[in-house]
Design a protein around this motif. Structure first.
Motif, PDB file in Angstrom:
ATOM      1  N   VAL A 191      15.996 -30.018  -0.368  1.00 11.76           N
ATOM      2  CA  VAL A 191      15.157 -30.901   0.200  1.00 11.76           C
ATOM      3  C   VAL A 191      15.516 -32.307   0.037  1.00 11.76           C
ATOM      4  O   VAL A 191      15.745 -32.631  -1.155  1.00 11.76           O
ATOM      5  CB  VAL A 191      13.664 -30.271  -0.208  1.00 11.76           C
ATOM      6  N   ASP A 225      15.187 -42.040  13.870  1.00 14.51           N
ATOM      7  CA  ASP A 225      14.964 -41.218  12.958  1.00 14.51           C
ATOM      8  C   ASP A 225      14.031 -41.964  11.795  1.00 14.51           C
ATOM      9  O   ASP A 225      14.258 -43.126  11.369  1.00 14.51           O
ATOM     10  CB  ASP A 225      16.451 -40.738  12.420  1.00 14.51           C
ATOM     11  N   PRO A 226      12.946 -41.167  11.427  1.00 15.79           N
ATOM     12  CA  PRO A 226      12.598 -39.651  11.716  1.00 15.79           C
ATOM     13  C   PRO A 226      11.509 -39.533  13.030  1.00 15.79           C
ATOM     14  O   PRO A 226      11.531 -38.255  13.496  1.00 15.79           O
ATOM     15  CB  PRO A 226      11.841 -39.472  10.426  1.00 15.79           C
ATOM     16  N   GLU A 256      10.371 -37.572   1.007  1.00 17.52           N
ATOM     17  CA  GLU A 256      10.119 -39.012   1.777  1.00 17.52           C
ATOM     18  C   GLU A 256      10.559 -40.143   0.924  1.00 17.52           C
ATOM     19  O   GLU A 256      10.810 -41.332   1.423  1.00 17.52           O
ATOM     20  CB  GLU A 256       8.787 -39.024   2.285  1.00 17.52           C
ATOM     21  N   ARG A 306      17.135 -26.741   9.573  1.00 16.35           N
ATOM     22  CA  ARG A 306      16.642 -27.970   8.942  1.00 16.35           C
ATOM     23  C   ARG A 306      15.348 -28.456   9.436  1.00 16.35           C
ATOM     24  O   ARG A 306      15.255 -29.399  10.185  1.00 16.35           O
ATOM     25  CB  ARG A 306      17.580 -29.142   9.120  1.00 16.35           C
ATOM     26  N   PRO A 307      14.122 -27.856   9.094  1.00 15.75           N
ATOM     27  CA  PRO A 307      13.062 -28.146   9.690  1.00 15.75           C
ATOM     28  C   PRO A 307      12.576 -29.490   8.990  1.00 15.75           C
ATOM     29  O   PRO A 307      12.584 -29.868   7.642  1.00 15.75           O
ATOM     30  CB  PRO A 307      11.996 -27.200   9.379  1.00 15.75           C
ATOM     31  N   ARG A 308      11.757 -30.169   9.763  1.00 17.99           N
ATOM     32  CA  ARG A 308      10.887 -31.538   9.260  1.00 17.99           C
ATOM     33  C   ARG A 308       9.487 -31.138   9.320  1.00 17.99           C
ATOM     34  O   ARG A 308       8.786 -30.977  10.301  1.00 17.99           O
ATOM     35  CB  ARG A 308      11.335 -32.725  10.147  1.00 17.99           C
ATOM     36  N   ASP A 363      20.112 -31.145  15.119  1.00 18.59           N
ATOM     37  CA  ASP A 363      19.049 -31.820  14.021  1.00 18.59           C
ATOM     38  C   ASP A 363      18.354 -30.613  13.397  1.00 18.59           C
ATOM     39  O   ASP A 363      18.562 -30.461  12.080  1.00 18.59           O
ATOM     40  CB  ASP A 363      18.150 -32.737  14.382  1.00 18.59           C
ATOM     41  N   LEU A 364      17.717 -29.679  14.174  1.00 14.03           N
ATOM     42  CA  LEU A 364      16.964 -28.678  13.569  1.00 14.03           C
ATOM     43  C   LEU A 364      18.025 -27.529  13.438  1.00 14.03           C
ATOM     44  O   LEU A 364      17.729 -26.731  12.074  1.00 14.03           O
ATOM     45  CB  LEU A 364      15.982 -28.209  14.811  1.00 14.03           C
ATOM     46  N   PHE A 409      16.732 -28.083   4.034  1.00 13.48           N
ATOM     47  CA  PHE A 409      17.822 -27.331   4.692  1.00 13.48           C
ATOM     48  C   PHE A 409      18.193 -25.893   4.147  1.00 13.48           C
ATOM     49  O   PHE A 409      18.524 -25.987   2.982  1.00 13.48           O
ATOM     50  CB  PHE A 409      18.981 -28.488   4.257  1.00 13.48           C
ATOM     51  N   ARG A 411      10.792 -34.818   3.453  1.00 16.51           N
ATOM     52  CA  ARG A 411      11.113 -35.341   4.678  1.00 16.51           C
ATOM     53  C   ARG A 411      12.073 -34.311   5.721  1.00 16.51           C
ATOM     54  O   ARG A 411      11.794 -34.076   6.849  1.00 16.51           O
ATOM     55  CB  ARG A 411      12.202 -36.541   4.600  1.00 16.51           C
ATOM     56  N   GLN A 412      12.847 -33.465   4.945  1.00 18.27           N
ATOM     57  CA  GLN A 412      13.592 -32.546   5.918  1.00 18.27           C
ATOM     58  C   GLN A 412      14.333 -31.339   4.590  1.00 18.27           C
ATOM     59  O   GLN A 412      14.644 -31.717   3.603  1.00 18.27           O
ATOM     60  CB  GLN A 412      14.810 -33.211   6.611  1.00 18.27           C
TER      61      GLN A 412
END
Length: 726
Positions: free
Chosen positions: A539, A64-65, A542, A497-499, A460-461, A512, A509-510
């Motif tokens: 969010v 990860d990531p 990074e 939860r897209p990156r 994760d997604l 939610f 970074r991600q």
């Protein structure tokens, strides 16, 4: 029982259907131990003994990531063993060692914010119960147990192990020694399941040995490699005698006590242990942190007493029986009810435990005798849990309790549950299904039964779950925790939860995007509570910062007057109100960390504004840590206004990872209480500890400002605990 059959039959069909589309998740193959003579390793973090050159080398991969991609944080793991110990030597390369993050050296502290290593062992190979060992870059140690009922380990267990860390010019190294006498494992089995992870907080980066995918979690026992050559590890005679002696002085009661007691543990089989305790004492247990309660229901506090926490994962029941803050909505066995009656401590005279497994069977049994309380004489209490692993996916079990801590009834409870899980759903995705049914027996009128169903897709997604739980109005687990009997509770949660990959969002970074609908009705279908949680902005950056905005429409129906604060009572009625939650926090990796949560909006008949700021500072390479937090609630209602304040100060200084001085000071305005807990813990050797503890409490009237504060506690305890193992 019909819903349990659904849980058992449907997953079996899913497994069959998956056989066409499932692909094997990326996982490391096995690694073998290199055996060495006893005494060949001197634990100092240097890894300079010749034996390390003979050990197999595992290289961790970014999980990860960006799974599988190269990283400058090269990590190598070596494994050795003698007859009584498992050794790991881990080299962690870091391009800038000056930026290593260490926030604590204290035992069993949260290492989420630290550069740290996590080792997971599943000696039984049943993918259900496991051990966790964590070491950070300062040498701080944390250990715990994994069970199928929770996504996170229980860190209440304390094993016998040690670790030394050494900083180098190009990173850091850890040398870890695990005493196999403190582990349970089947005799003669030459294969354990094993995984190891490194986390770099300033880059929010994880490296892992087995199962390199974003849907993998290090605590997932279904996604592990194998460790061979363990068949020669010994458990000794399996006898552990741990006496203690203490001296306690209570200046408020003008009382001084000298006391002795202890535990005796014997491995009936290599994987089944019996423990007997005599005159146990829990003076070294960490004090509870205060909480403000603006609900009609009791608060939940975790178990911190060693005798009850060890093996607690064997008593876990069902899955998904918590809310989205991990507070239980139903806990059939809550060990804090043992030795506590109406908020007052009751002496535990003696107790016995049986913990372990026999093939596919796992057992946990606890039998305790408590002393007299203010409302009853001595009480006998029992809790037992038995589970059976049908296959790698399905576990079924039962849980029984007997006795009422208050002594007011002859209460008994019986429950059955089934939990099915897989990490190969639709290829390599996680899926959990669970069901339970229960019944209690006591003189209370009404329905004494309950049942529930749960499904979770934790990836994760997309992450989501749904549940329904029904609790009869007379369902009464006297040794459990059930804050809302007589209800039907529905919960649906979805989290996208897209990156981001676009340049415009390179700072993120991600994300939610969360939606949860939770409803509680009575057994006639009349809604009591409805809460819709939405997170249009949530969010992780990074750089490590976190930002969040939530909109939370709520509905509450009061069937009886509710005193929400002193002299502020809400009348019977139906209430609709909207809450708005704002949150910002700085990066967890930095020495200075600060943030705040603010929640505003309507509240029943008026308004409520809540401020929850905190500041956290770490210095001297993790030796010194100070954290100050506050919650202040301003309520403005037609029935009256109120202000409630809670201040918490946590400070600790580590002379070394084996000598820790810590302080918890707190003030709760709702009861006018000031509490101080001071602890000095010196680990002379693994399993051999000296504690010096001060508990001081002062209370003042919250209604009369002219009343002087008066002491309610001032207790000093010195305690020595010494393990003898054969």
């Amino acid at each position: 029982m019909a819903m349990l059959m659904v849980i058992i039959v449907i997953p079996s069909a899913l497994v069959h259907a998956q056989s066409v589309i499932a692909r094997k998740p990326s996982a490391a193959s096995g690694v073998g131990l290199t055996l060495i003579p006893s005494g060949a390793i001197t634990l100092d973090g240097s890894l300079d003994e010749s034996a390390w050159a003979t050990a197999p080398v595992l290289r961790l991969t970014q999980q990860d990531p960006h799974p599988g991609e190269p990283t400058p944080y090269r990590t190598e793991v070596r494994l050795l063993a003698d007859a009584k110990h498992l050794y790991l030597g881990i080299t962690c390369i870091d391009p800038d060692p000056s930026r290593l993050s260490v926030h604590t050296l204290a035992r069993d502290s949260d290492q989420t914010d630290d550069d740290h290593l996590t080792i997971v062992l599943d000696p039984f190979g049943n993918r259900r119960l496991g051990y966790v060992f964590q070491v950070n870059a300062g040498g701080g140690r944390t250990d715990g147990l994994i069970s199928p009922a929770s996504r996170l380990p229980s860190y209440d267990w304390d094993g016998i192990w040690n670790a030394k860390v050494k900083r180098t010019a190009d990173g850091w190294a850890a040398e870890i020694q695990i005493d196999t006498h403190s582990l349970q494992f089947p005799h003669g089995m030459d294969r354990w399941r094993f995984n190891v992870q490194r986390y770099v907080p300033r880059s929010q980066l994880s490296l892992q040995w087995a199962d390199i995918t974003l849907d993998s979690r290090i605590f997932d026992l279904a996604r592990m490699g194998t460790l061979t050559g363990v068949g020669t590890l010994e458990q000794g005679l399996g006898l552990d005698v741990a006496p203690y002696a203490l001296l306690r002085h209570d200046s408020v009661r003008n009382d001084t006590v000298a006391q002795v007691g202890g535990d005796v543990r014997y491995n009936v089989t290599p994987s089944l242990a019996a423990t007997v305790t005599f005159n146990p004492d829990f003076a070294e247990a960490e004090a509870d942190t205060d909480q403000i309660n603006l609900t009609r229901f009791p608060l939940f506090y975790p178990e911190k007493r060693r005798f009850f926490s060890e093996g607690s994962n064997l008593f876990t029941f069902g899955a998904g029986l918590t809310d989205n803050t991990d507070v239980p909505i139903f806990l059939p066995f809550y060990s804090r009810n043992v030795g506590l009656v109406n908020g007052q401590a009751v002496r535990v005279d003696s107790g016995a435990k049986l913990l372990g497994s026999m093939g596919p069977w796992s057992v946990g049994a606890l039998d305790v005798e408590t002393g007299r309380s203010s409302i009853s004489g001595p009480i006998h209490l029992f809790a037992g849990r038995l589970t059976y692993d049908v296959d790698d996916h399905l576990r079924v079990g039962t849980l029984l309790t007997s006795g009422d801590p208050t002594g007011q009834s002859h209460n008994s409870f019986a429950g059955t549950d089934a939990v099915w899980h897989t990490s190969t759903f639709r290829g390599d995705k996680n899926l959990i299904l669970s069901g339970w049914a229960a019944h209690s027996s006591d003189p209370l009128p009404g329905r004494h039964s309950g049942w529930g169903l749960y499904a979770e897709y934790p990836n994760d997604l997309w992450r989501g779950y749904t549940s329904i739980n029904v609790f009869g109005e007379a369902l009464d687990p006297a040794l459990g925790f059930l804050p809302r009997p007589g209800t039907r509770q529905y919960d649906v949660y979805l989290d996208y939860r897209p990156r981001p990959t676009s340049q415009a969002l390179s700072w993120a970074r991600q994300f939610f995007y969360e939606l949860e609908v939770r409803q509680v009705s009575d057994l006639h279908g009349v809604t009591q509570t409805r809460r819709i949680f939405t997170a249009p902005l949530n969010v992780d950056a990074e750089s490590g910062e976190h930002f969040e905005f939530d909109w939370i429409p709520e509905y509450e129906a009061l069937t009886a007057p509710f005193e929400i604060a002193h002299n502020v009572t809400l009348p019977v009625g139906r209430y609709h109100f909207d809450r708005y939650h704002f949150e910002a926090q700085s990066s967890e990796a930095r020495p200075w960390r600060f943030g705040s949560m603010v929640e505003v909006g309507d509240f029943y008949t008026g308004r409520l504004t809540q401020y929850m700021p905190f500041i956290d500072w770490t210095g001297l390479q993790g030796k010194l840590r100070i954290k100050l937090s506050n919650e202040t609630d301003f309520g403005r209602l037609p029935q009256g206004g109120f202000i409630q304040r809670l201040y918490l100060l946590k400070a600790s200084y580590a002379f070394s990872p084996d000598l820790i001085f810590s302080t918890l000071a707190q003030y709760d305005s709702t009861i006018g209480h000031i509490g101080l807990n001071v602890r000095l813990q010196w680990t002379i050797a693994p399993g051999r500890d000296f504690f010096f503890v001060l508990n001081h409490g002062v209370e003042a009237s919250v209604t009369d400002p002219n009343t002087h504060a008066f002491p309610v506690a001032n207790v000093v305890t010195a305690k020595l605990r010494w393990d003898f193992r054969e």
